[in-house]
Motif scaffolding. Structure first.
Motif, PDB file in Angstrom:
ATOM      1  N   PRO A  81       0.796  -1.236   0.000  1.00 37.66           N
ATOM      2  CA  PRO A  81       0.000   0.000   0.000  1.00 37.66           C
ATOM      3  C   PRO A  81       0.824   1.279   0.000  1.00 37.66           C
ATOM      4  O   PRO A  81       0.309   2.347  -0.337  1.00 37.66           O
ATOM      5  CB  PRO A  81      -0.836  -0.118   1.285  1.00 37.66           C
ATOM      6  N   THR A  82       2.120   1.185   0.349  1.00 36.90           N
ATOM      7  CA  THR A  82       2.937   2.400   0.327  1.00 36.90           C
ATOM      8  C   THR A  82       3.209   2.867  -1.101  1.00 36.90           C
ATOM      9  O   THR A  82       3.698   3.982  -1.302  1.00 36.90           O
ATOM     10  CB  THR A  82       4.280   2.166   1.044  1.00 36.90           C
ATOM     11  N   LYS A  83       2.872   2.027  -2.089  1.00 34.07           N
ATOM     12  CA  LYS A  83       3.035   2.419  -3.489  1.00 34.07           C
ATOM     13  C   LYS A  83       1.844   3.230  -3.997  1.00 34.07           C
ATOM     14  O   LYS A  83       1.839   3.663  -5.151  1.00 34.07           O
ATOM     15  CB  LYS A  83       3.228   1.178  -4.359  1.00 34.07           C
ATOM     16  N   GLY A  84       0.856   3.427  -3.122  1.00 32.24           N
ATOM     17  CA  GLY A  84      -0.295   4.237  -3.502  1.00 32.24           C
ATOM     18  C   GLY A  84      -1.390   3.423  -4.162  1.00 32.24           C
ATOM     19  O   GLY A  84      -1.339   2.191  -4.230  1.00 32.24           O
ATOM     20  N   TYR A  85      -2.382   4.131  -4.655  1.00 32.03           N
ATOM     21  CA  TYR A  85      -3.551   3.484  -5.244  1.00 32.03           C
ATOM     22  C   TYR A  85      -3.224   2.920  -6.623  1.00 32.03           C
ATOM     23  O   TYR A  85      -2.483   3.521  -7.394  1.00 32.03           O
ATOM     24  CB  TYR A  85      -4.721   4.464  -5.327  1.00 32.03           C
ATOM     25  N   GLN A  86      -3.789   1.735  -6.905  1.00 29.82           N
ATOM     26  CA  GLN A  86      -3.574   1.050  -8.170  1.00 29.82           C
ATOM     27  C   GLN A  86      -4.917   0.723  -8.807  1.00 29.82           C
ATOM     28  O   GLN A  86      -5.940   0.597  -8.115  1.00 29.82           O
ATOM     29  CB  GLN A  86      -2.786  -0.250  -7.937  1.00 29.82           C
ATOM     30  N   ALA A  87      -4.905   0.555 -10.120  1.00 36.05           N
ATOM     31  CA  ALA A  87      -6.119   0.173 -10.846  1.00 36.05           C
ATOM     32  C   ALA A  87      -6.314  -1.336 -10.735  1.00 36.05           C
ATOM     33  O   ALA A  87      -5.424  -2.115 -11.087  1.00 36.05           O
ATOM     34  CB  ALA A  87      -6.018   0.585 -12.305  1.00 36.05           C
ATOM     35  N   LEU A  88      -7.480  -1.752 -10.240  1.00 34.23           N
ATOM     36  CA  LEU A  88      -7.859  -3.153 -10.132  1.00 34.23           C
ATOM     37  C   LEU A  88      -8.961  -3.421 -11.151  1.00 34.23           C
ATOM     38  O   LEU A  88     -10.026  -2.801 -11.098  1.00 34.23           O
ATOM     39  CB  LEU A  88      -8.365  -3.458  -8.717  1.00 34.23           C
ATOM     40  N   VAL A  89      -8.701  -4.346 -12.087  1.00 38.02           N
ATOM     41  CA  VAL A  89      -9.651  -4.655 -13.153  1.00 38.02           C
ATOM     42  C   VAL A  89      -9.914  -6.153 -13.135  1.00 38.02           C
ATOM     43  O   VAL A  89      -8.983  -6.954 -13.299  1.00 38.02           O
ATOM     44  CB  VAL A  89      -9.122  -4.234 -14.534  1.00 38.02           C
ATOM     45  N   PHE A  90     -11.172  -6.545 -12.933  1.00 33.74           N
ATOM     46  CA  PHE A  90     -11.535  -7.960 -12.901  1.00 33.74           C
ATOM     47  C   PHE A  90     -11.730  -8.491 -14.325  1.00 33.74           C
ATOM     48  O   PHE A  90     -12.196  -7.761 -15.209  1.00 33.74           O
ATOM     49  CB  PHE A  90     -12.809  -8.164 -12.086  1.00 33.74           C
ATOM     50  N   ASP A  91     -11.385  -9.765 -14.512  1.00 38.41           N
ATOM     51  CA  ASP A  91     -11.496 -10.374 -15.839  1.00 38.41           C
ATOM     52  C   ASP A  91     -12.918 -10.338 -16.379  1.00 38.41           C
ATOM     53  O   ASP A  91     -13.121 -10.222 -17.587  1.00 38.41           O
ATOM     54  CB  ASP A  91     -11.019 -11.831 -15.805  1.00 38.41           C
ATOM     55  N   ASP A  92     -13.903 -10.466 -15.485  1.00 33.47           N
ATOM     56  CA  ASP A  92     -15.296 -10.495 -15.952  1.00 33.47           C
ATOM     57  C   ASP A  92     -15.907  -9.099 -16.051  1.00 33.47           C
ATOM     58  O   ASP A  92     -17.090  -8.946 -16.333  1.00 33.47           O
ATOM     59  CB  ASP A  92     -16.158 -11.386 -15.050  1.00 33.47           C
ATOM     60  N   GLU A  93     -15.084  -8.066 -15.810  1.00 38.42           N
ATOM     61  CA  GLU A  93     -15.534  -6.675 -15.927  1.00 38.42           C
ATOM     62  C   GLU A  93     -14.400  -5.853 -16.531  1.00 38.42           C
ATOM     63  O   GLU A  93     -13.907  -4.895 -15.926  1.00 38.42           O
ATOM     64  CB  GLU A  93     -15.898  -6.132 -14.535  1.00 38.42           C
TER      65      GLU A  93
END
Length: 267
Positions: A81-93
């Motif tokens: 989490p010290t790397k900051g916010y990341q984009a999370l993308v699910f395979d079904d979305e």
């Protein structure tokens, strides 16, 4: 495929399988209310969205204990989490992203050649975003407007670029008076843009070849990359869901090229 992409890395690259996920239907809420002595109940000003929470249950598979430990360390590094916010993308979305980071301690349960990990995530920005930008461009005379469609369910920030397109010249066919041509480019003086009835203005000239860029999310105004906030007035409007009228005006009756760039977002 039962997995996800975290930033630029896919879960399958680490031998990680998404077993389950928990996502609230809507973000947490925050009620702004005041208790008034002598009056029953409360005075309810409004309800706002708070942060959003997610939980991922992951299964990590490996041929031996050494490989399992290595994959767990890789997962820990990826989701630090010290790397900051990341984009999370699910395979079904695949067309929507959640902007997340880990919060709290990740619980790990070990087995022979496998481990399960429960990740608790939070979204300081509670909205779900489109993976790619929507870009709309239109050439507008002073006093004219165009329609811009936002297919999300929540108002979203927009980056508006204003530049010179030209001025009206002589009729294309003087005998018939049919059509117009643009014969030269001139500066736009005091450009004003309205989005859904909310207007902002910038005092100054936008010369041919220059770009005035207004970011209503970051609340910045740049002229060819330099800070130009001093000439700005009005509001930083969001683009509401659905169809929106976007209008343009200036003080010289010019023709401006407006480019609107935004990410659709959902609650």
């Amino acid at each position: 495929m039962n997995g996800f992409r975290w930033g630029t890395v896919h879960s399958s690259d680490l031998g990680v399988v998404l077993r389950d996920r928990s996502i609230g239907l809507i973000p947490d809420t925050r009620d702004l209310e005041v208790t008034i002595p002598g009056r029953a109940g409360v005075y309810d000003y409004r309800t706002e969205h708070d942060k959003r929470r997610l939980t991922l249950e992951l299964l990590i598979l490996a041929p031996d204990s050494g490989a399992l430990a290595e994959r767990l360390r890789a997962l820990a590094d990826l989701t630090d989490p010290t790397k900051g916010y990341q984009a999370l993308v699910f395979d079904d979305e695949p067309e929507r992203e959640y902007r997340v980071k880990v919060t709290g301690q990740a619980e790990v349960e070990y087995g022979h050649g496998w481990a399960t990990v429960q990740l608790s995530l939070k979204m300081a920005d509670p909205f779900i975003y489109a993976v790619t930008d929507t870009v709309v461009q239109a050439d507008l005379f002073s006093g004219s407007s165009t329609q811009v469609q936002n297919d999300g369910t929540a108002p979203t920030p927009v980056v508006v670029t204003v530049e010179v397109a030209g001025v009206v010249g002589q009729p294309l066919s003087p005998a018939s008076g049919v059509g117009t041509v643009y014969t030269e480019s001139v500066a736009l003086l005091n450009p004003r843009v309205s989005i859904g009835g909310v207007e902002f203005a910038w005092a100054g000239q936008v010369q041919a070849g220059q770009q005035l860029v207004v970011d209503t999310g970051a609340m910045t105004v740049l002229l060819d990359g330099a800070n130009a906030l001093g000439g700005w007035s009005g509001d930083f409007p969001l683009l509401p869901p659905g169809p929106n009228e976007v209008g343009y005006r200036d003080d010289v009756g010019g023709l401006a090229r407006l480019t609107l760039r935004f990410r659709r977002r959902w609650t």
